[in-house]
Design a protein around this motif. Structure first.
Motif, PDB file in Angstrom:
ATOM      1  N   THR A  54     -19.072  -6.453  28.679  1.00 22.05           N
ATOM      2  CA  THR A  54     -18.589  -7.336  27.613  1.00 22.05           C
ATOM      3  C   THR A  54     -18.065  -8.654  28.175  1.00 22.05           C
ATOM      4  O   THR A  54     -17.255  -9.317  27.540  1.00 22.05           O
ATOM      5  N   THR A  55     -18.553  -9.041  29.349  1.00 24.43           N
ATOM      6  CA  THR A  55     -18.131 -10.313  29.927  1.00 24.43           C
ATOM      7  C   THR A  55     -19.246 -11.343  29.784  1.00 24.43           C
ATOM      8  O   THR A  55     -20.392 -11.015  29.438  1.00 24.43           O
ATOM      9  N   GLY A 100      -9.618  -1.737  31.550  1.00 24.45           N
ATOM     10  CA  GLY A 100     -11.067  -1.897  31.656  1.00 24.45           C
ATOM     11  C   GLY A 100     -11.498  -3.171  32.360  1.00 24.45           C
ATOM     12  O   GLY A 100     -12.505  -3.785  31.984  1.00 24.45           O
ATOM     13  N   GLU A 108     -19.494  -1.094  34.933  1.00 17.97           N
ATOM     14  CA  GLU A 108     -18.316  -0.538  34.276  1.00 17.97           C
ATOM     15  C   GLU A 108     -17.882  -1.351  33.057  1.00 17.97           C
ATOM     16  O   GLU A 108     -17.130  -0.869  32.217  1.00 17.97           O
ATOM     17  N   SER A 109     -18.338  -2.598  32.977  1.00 13.72           N
ATOM     18  CA  SER A 109     -17.994  -3.453  31.839  1.00 13.72           C
ATOM     19  C   SER A 109     -19.169  -4.363  31.524  1.00 13.72           C
ATOM     20  O   SER A 109     -19.652  -5.088  32.404  1.00 13.72           O
ATOM     21  N   ARG A 138     -13.175  -8.347  36.503  1.00 10.67           N
ATOM     22  CA  ARG A 138     -13.188  -9.370  35.465  1.00 10.67           C
ATOM     23  C   ARG A 138     -11.748  -9.721  35.118  1.00 10.67           C
ATOM     24  O   ARG A 138     -10.822  -8.970  35.434  1.00 10.67           O
ATOM     25  N   LEU A 160     -23.794  -0.348  29.494  1.00 11.99           N
ATOM     26  CA  LEU A 160     -22.628   0.303  30.073  1.00 11.99           C
ATOM     27  C   LEU A 160     -23.086   1.511  30.882  1.00 11.99           C
ATOM     28  O   LEU A 160     -23.938   2.283  30.442  1.00 11.99           O
ATOM     29  N   GLY A 212     -12.672 -12.137  30.042  1.00 10.19           N
ATOM     30  CA  GLY A 212     -14.067 -11.817  30.318  1.00 10.19           C
ATOM     31  C   GLY A 212     -14.919 -12.991  30.747  1.00 10.19           C
ATOM     32  O   GLY A 212     -16.133 -12.838  30.923  1.00 10.19           O
ATOM     33  N   THR A 243     -15.485  -4.305  36.720  1.00 13.23           N
ATOM     34  CA  THR A 243     -16.840  -4.575  36.219  1.00 13.23           C
ATOM     35  C   THR A 243     -17.897  -3.739  36.918  1.00 13.23           C
ATOM     36  O   THR A 243     -18.898  -3.356  36.313  1.00 13.23           O
TER      37      THR A 243
END
Length: 231
Positions: free
Chosen positions: A122-123, A160, A119-120, A182, A131, A186, A163
């Protein structure tokens, strides 16, 4: 890159996590629960197990360990921290992540290969995933049911901060099918399934895709190394 792996009394998966770090190209550094010195590590993994015998609440006593005082301070300053299963429980008990984890809805310990949806990505720990990518990694827990207030769930969804979600089967009754979270920055990620058990072909879940069979979990560890190299 030096990635610390914490051992609490009752930790089971520290060696597996350290092996995953090495397979990803990092240097695994052992961190003991009673030591406040993080030995200049670049990231930290809180592995699975039954820290302090799961007395009081899962992760509650570990959250008060001397090493966690240093980790909490460093995480608030941006240190990447990954909590796996019991490590996720420690993160919520430390208030580095919101909500709580309770006994599985069906009241039984569960062990299975679990499909997840990313789901995320960008961490620090998920940037090597796509994605909405579907991955399969092992799940093994008795207290994996994620709970939170309606207000917290609304914030997690709206900002958002989820994760991973369970796909097809919600194995423990987690609200909103939440498998992992998260923080806003992030750098802190927690999840119930075990990526360290899916880092080598032939020794993890068979995804029916030859090039990926058993290795979906490795991207957690290559992600953090990538984020550190490019910081």
């Amino acid at each position: 890159m030096k990635i610390g792996v914490v051992t609490f009394p009752g930790t089971l998966d520290d060696r597996d996590a350290a092996r995953a770090v090495r397979l990803a190209g990092g240097e695994a550094v052992s961190l003991w629960h009673a030591d406040t010195n993080l030995h200049k590590v670049d990231a930290v993994v809180l592995p699975g197990g039954f820290s302090y015998g799961d007395y009081l609440r899962c992760g509650a006593i570990a959250a008060q360990a001397p090493v966690m005082e240093s980790i909490i301070k460093a995480a608030k300053g941006g240190l990447p921290v990954l909590g796996i299963c019991n490590g996720f429980q420690v993160l919520v008990e430390s208030h580095l992540l919101p909500g709580g984890l309770i006994r599985n809805e069906h009241q039984h310990f569960i062990c299975r290969d679990q499909k997840l949806i990313v789901e995320s990505n960008t961490t620090a720990w998920t940037n090597q995933f796509s994605l909405n990518e579907e991955i399969t990694i092992p799940l093994k827990n008795g207290e994996g049911g994620y709970i939170a207030t309606d207000e917290t769930l609304k914030r997690l969804e709206g900002e958002g901060l989820i994760t991973f979600r369970y796909k097809e089967v919600n194995p423990n009754g987690s609200m909103n099918d939440i498998a992992g979270l998260r923080n806003e920055r992030g750098n802190v990620v927690g999840l119930m399934p075990h990526p360290e058990h899916a880092v080598e072909p032939g020794f993890g879940p068979d995804t029916k895709i030859a090039m990926r069979s058993g290795v979906d979990g490795l991207k957690f560890f290559t992600s953090v190394i990538n984020s550190l190299v490019n910081a």
